[in-house]
Design a protein around this motif. Structure first.
Motif, PDB file in Angstrom:
ATOM      1  N   TRP A  79      77.559  27.459  -5.534  1.00 24.65           N
ATOM      2  CA  TRP A  79      77.362  27.817  -4.123  1.00 24.65           C
ATOM      3  C   TRP A  79      78.272  28.981  -3.735  1.00 24.65           C
ATOM      4  O   TRP A  79      77.846  29.908  -3.033  1.00 24.65           O
ATOM      5  CB  TRP A  79      77.630  26.612  -3.222  1.00 24.65           C
ATOM      6  CG  TRP A  79      77.544  26.983  -1.776  1.00 24.65           C
ATOM      7  CD1 TRP A  79      76.400  27.262  -1.093  1.00 24.65           C
ATOM      8  CD2 TRP A  79      78.621  27.152  -0.863  1.00 24.65           C
ATOM      9  NE1 TRP A  79      76.704  27.601   0.190  1.00 24.65           N
ATOM     10  CE2 TRP A  79      78.052  27.542   0.370  1.00 24.65           C
ATOM     11  CE3 TRP A  79      79.997  27.013  -0.949  1.00 24.65           C
ATOM     12  CZ2 TRP A  79      78.826  27.788   1.502  1.00 24.65           C
ATOM     13  CZ3 TRP A  79      80.765  27.249   0.156  1.00 24.65           C
ATOM     14  CH2 TRP A  79      80.188  27.631   1.363  1.00 24.65           C
TER      15      TRP A  79
ATOM     16  N   LEU B 216      76.293  25.865   6.857  1.00 18.97           N
ATOM     17  CA  LEU B 216      76.071  24.428   6.687  1.00 18.97           C
ATOM     18  C   LEU B 216      74.882  24.133   5.785  1.00 18.97           C
ATOM     19  O   LEU B 216      74.850  23.108   5.105  1.00 18.97           O
ATOM     20  CB  LEU B 216      75.821  23.775   8.054  1.00 18.97           C
ATOM     21  CG  LEU B 216      77.023  23.612   8.967  1.00 18.97           C
ATOM     22  CD1 LEU B 216      76.576  23.146  10.334  1.00 18.97           C
ATOM     23  CD2 LEU B 216      78.001  22.625   8.378  1.00 18.97           C
TER      24      LEU B 216
ATOM     25  N   PRO C  95      74.866  25.034   1.262  1.00 20.61           N
ATOM     26  CA  PRO C  95      75.390  24.034   0.310  1.00 20.61           C
ATOM     27  C   PRO C  95      74.410  22.896   0.076  1.00 20.61           C
ATOM     28  O   PRO C  95      74.304  22.392  -1.047  1.00 20.61           O
ATOM     29  CB  PRO C  95      76.665  23.515   0.982  1.00 20.61           C
ATOM     30  CG  PRO C  95      76.970  24.420   2.085  1.00 20.61           C
ATOM     31  CD  PRO C  95      75.782  25.226   2.398  1.00 20.61           C
ATOM     32  N   VAL C  96      73.673  22.498   1.133  1.00 19.63           N
ATOM     33  CA  VAL C  96      72.681  21.432   0.947  1.00 19.63           C
ATOM     34  C   VAL C  96      71.626  21.889  -0.049  1.00 19.63           C
ATOM     35  O   VAL C  96      71.211  21.123  -0.937  1.00 19.63           O
ATOM     36  CB  VAL C  96      72.016  21.065   2.293  1.00 19.63           C
ATOM     37  CG1 VAL C  96      71.060  19.915   2.113  1.00 19.63           C
ATOM     38  CG2 VAL C  96      73.054  20.726   3.330  1.00 19.63           C
TER      39      VAL C  96
ATOM     40  N   VAL D  17      66.069  21.030   6.027  1.00 18.20           N
ATOM     41  CA  VAL D  17      67.079  22.072   6.258  1.00 18.20           C
ATOM     42  C   VAL D  17      66.430  23.269   6.949  1.00 18.20           C
ATOM     43  O   VAL D  17      66.949  23.806   7.933  1.00 18.20           O
ATOM     44  CB  VAL D  17      67.738  22.503   4.928  1.00 18.20           C
ATOM     45  CG1 VAL D  17      68.716  23.625   5.171  1.00 18.20           C
ATOM     46  CG2 VAL D  17      68.423  21.324   4.277  1.00 18.20           C
TER      47      VAL D  17
ATOM     48  N   LEU E 199      74.369  17.696   5.164  1.00 19.50           N
ATOM     49  CA  LEU E 199      75.344  18.161   4.172  1.00 19.50           C
ATOM     50  C   LEU E 199      76.176  17.002   3.642  1.00 19.50           C
ATOM     51  O   LEU E 199      76.378  16.866   2.422  1.00 19.50           O
ATOM     52  CB  LEU E 199      76.245  19.232   4.798  1.00 19.50           C
ATOM     53  CG  LEU E 199      77.370  19.764   3.925  1.00 19.50           C
ATOM     54  CD1 LEU E 199      76.825  20.338   2.636  1.00 19.50           C
ATOM     55  CD2 LEU E 199      78.171  20.828   4.657  1.00 19.50           C
TER      56      LEU E 199
ATOM     57  N   LEU F  89      76.129  15.772  -0.068  1.00 12.88           N
ATOM     58  CA  LEU F  89      77.398  15.858  -0.787  1.00 12.88           C
ATOM     59  C   LEU F  89      77.751  14.536  -1.439  1.00 12.88           C
ATOM     60  O   LEU F  89      78.313  14.485  -2.532  1.00 12.88           O
ATOM     61  CB  LEU F  89      78.487  16.263   0.204  1.00 12.88           C
ATOM     62  CG  LEU F  89      79.728  16.970  -0.312  1.00 12.88           C
ATOM     63  CD1 LEU F  89      79.332  18.206  -1.082  1.00 12.88           C
ATOM     64  CD2 LEU F  89      80.625  17.343   0.854  1.00 12.88           C
TER      65      LEU F  89
END
Lengths: 245, 227
Positions: free
Chosen positions: B108, B142, B145-146, B179, B207, B211
């Motif tokens: 990422w 935000l 990363p997802v 997303v 997220l 995560l």
């Protein structure tokens, strides 16, 4: 009882037991479907607003229910296969995918056939339609992954992971789509929330829902038997079975 | 295994991946170029009307970001798979999910974070207002990363396949939809002067969920793919 389930877990006995169930299932499912269709198409009263075109719901609604139900069954069977290394659960999971995809497709097609006279268009970006479409993509992804991996045991376990990830995501996708839809266009199109349905319409609908469940069970058993034969093609009992007649 | 060595393994793997990526700088630029190129295609295809462009800019930029993230996914595990390091991770004493998380974080930082650098430029090109560009940056921060975390599951499932690319997009794109919806709508809402805290909270929730769950699923998928 416990012994019965234990036997069901072994491919050989599953093949035999499922084979003996199939005719009965087919008979009951066929009768229920005929009865439900007759009740739905002929006996149930005409809708005061939608006329006769509402009758497609007797196919549409049960298929939509089945499309979600089968995905959950697939993920659950996949999880059982992953956790307890039950070959049969893997077989059931992977045999379910094409059936679920077909039901999803059927729900989409019947929905759009119903939408043409009701909404005046084949397709509306309605929340339910859209999440059903995404569900179809999820099914197709599962099937594509299974087809892409050569070793079928690895393929079954990989698709099980994908199905579990999908099952976690389905509620998120469903609610995000619903939210997106209400924000963007609002419920301007026909919103059929929960109309108090006539009992004469409800009964055929429920009969059809049961018939569709039995149909799924029937087809999944048939597919699973074939899958078991293919996987166990080097086992002795399969050779004996093939050479017997 | 103490926590210290776990942290150390995480940091070492993260550092290794970053160094490896920095030694191939041209490859770093490719997803960025793709992101800019795809976004440039839209005005050419649709027409240069500023009102129209600013109306569809949130969707366009986010779809382009989605595609850029997806195309760069392949590199998460590819080289490690080819040189056998992935198998070493599998048999190492550290839990695979933590190692996977380190790799995804590195990925990422290399491919997701740079999108934030060019995003304001693209926003200007498509006539987004200042507030919208701010919202765009927040949602990218935000959301990307997802995308990396969910994508890692798909890559882990397809890493051993010869033609995994197309299948990867089939597996991953439907999962990216939430997303896309929340992020693009946040940018559009901020352009209309509406508050976007709800969107940001939902993206942050996605997220946190990704995560905590995705490294486990990725690790399980890797174990299957390599067995």
């Amino acid at each position: 009882m416990l012994r019965f389930f234990h036997q069901l877990g072994s491919p050989k006995h599953f093949y035999r037991i499922a084979g003996s169930w199939i005719p009965w299932l087919a008979a009951v499912c066929g009768l229920l479907m005929l009865y439900g269709l007759y009740q739905g198409m002929v006996v149930a009263p005409t809708d005061y607003q939608q006329g006769d075109s509402y009758r497609i719901m007797f196919i549409h609604v049960p298929s939509a229910w089945m499309s979600l139900f089968i995905y959950v069954v697939m993920a659950a069977a996949g999880a059982i296969g992953l956790i307890w290394h039950m070959k049969l659960a893997e077989v059931i999971a992977i045999s379910s995918a094409p059936i679920g995809a077909s039901f999803t497709f059927l729900a989409l097609v019947t929905g759009s056939i119903w939408g043409k006279p009701m909404w005046g268009t084949w397709w509306v970006w309605d929340a339910r339609l859209t999440s059903e479409l995404i569900l179809l993509f999820l099914y197709l992804g599962v099937m594509a992954l299974y087809g892409a991996i050569d070793d079928k045991r690895t393929a079954a376990r990989a698709t099980a992971i994908l199905a579990i990830v999908g099952v976690v995501n389905i509620p998120i996708i469903h609610y995000s789509v619903e939210w997106w839809n209400t924000l963007h266009q609002g419920p301007t199109v026909t919103k059929f929330g929960a109309p108090s349905i006539d009992i004469r319409m409800l009964i055929p609908l429920l009969v059809m829902a049961v018939a569709f469940k039995l149909f799924y069970l029937l087809v999944v058993l048939m597919r699973a038997r074939v899958e078991v034969l293919e996987r166990e093609r080097n086992a002795r009992w399969v050779r004996e079975l093939v050479e017997a007649p | 295994m103490s926590t210290a060595s776990l942290n150390r393994a995480f940091a070492l793997l993260l550092w290794r991946d970053l160094v490896l990526a920095l030694r191939r700088r041209t490859e770093l630029l490719n997803p960025l170029l793709f992101f800019v190129l795809v976004t440039t295609l839209f005005p050419l295809g649709i027409g240069a009307d500023p009102a129209l462009l600013s109306a569809i800019a949130p969707g366009i930029i986010w779809v382009a970001a989605l595609l850029a993230a997806m195309l760069s996914l392949d590199s998460v595990f590819r080289s490690d798979f080819e040189d056998g390091s992935l198998e070493q991770f599998l048999i190492s004493a550290q839990p695979l999910s933590v190692l996977v998380l380190a790799k995804v974080v590195a990925h990422w930082l290399i491919t997701g974070l740079p999108l934030l650098i060019v995003a304001p430029l693209l926003g200007l090109l498509l006539h987004l207002s200042g507030a919208s560009i701010g919202a765009l940056l927040l949602t990218l921060l935000l959301g990307t990363p997802v995308l990396s975390l969910i994508g890692a599951i798909g890559v882990a499932l397809t890493v051993g396949l010869r033609r995994g690319g197309v299948i990867l997009s089939l597996l991953v794109l439907p999962l990216y939809i939430p997303v896309l919806i929340f992020a693009a709508d946040a940018v559009a809402s901020s352009g209309a002067g509406l508050p976007i805290t709800a969107h940001l909270s939902l993206l942050a929730a996605l997220l946190v969920l990704a995560l905590s769950l995705s490294p486990l699923a990725t690790a399980a998928a890797l174990k299957i793919s390599l067995s």
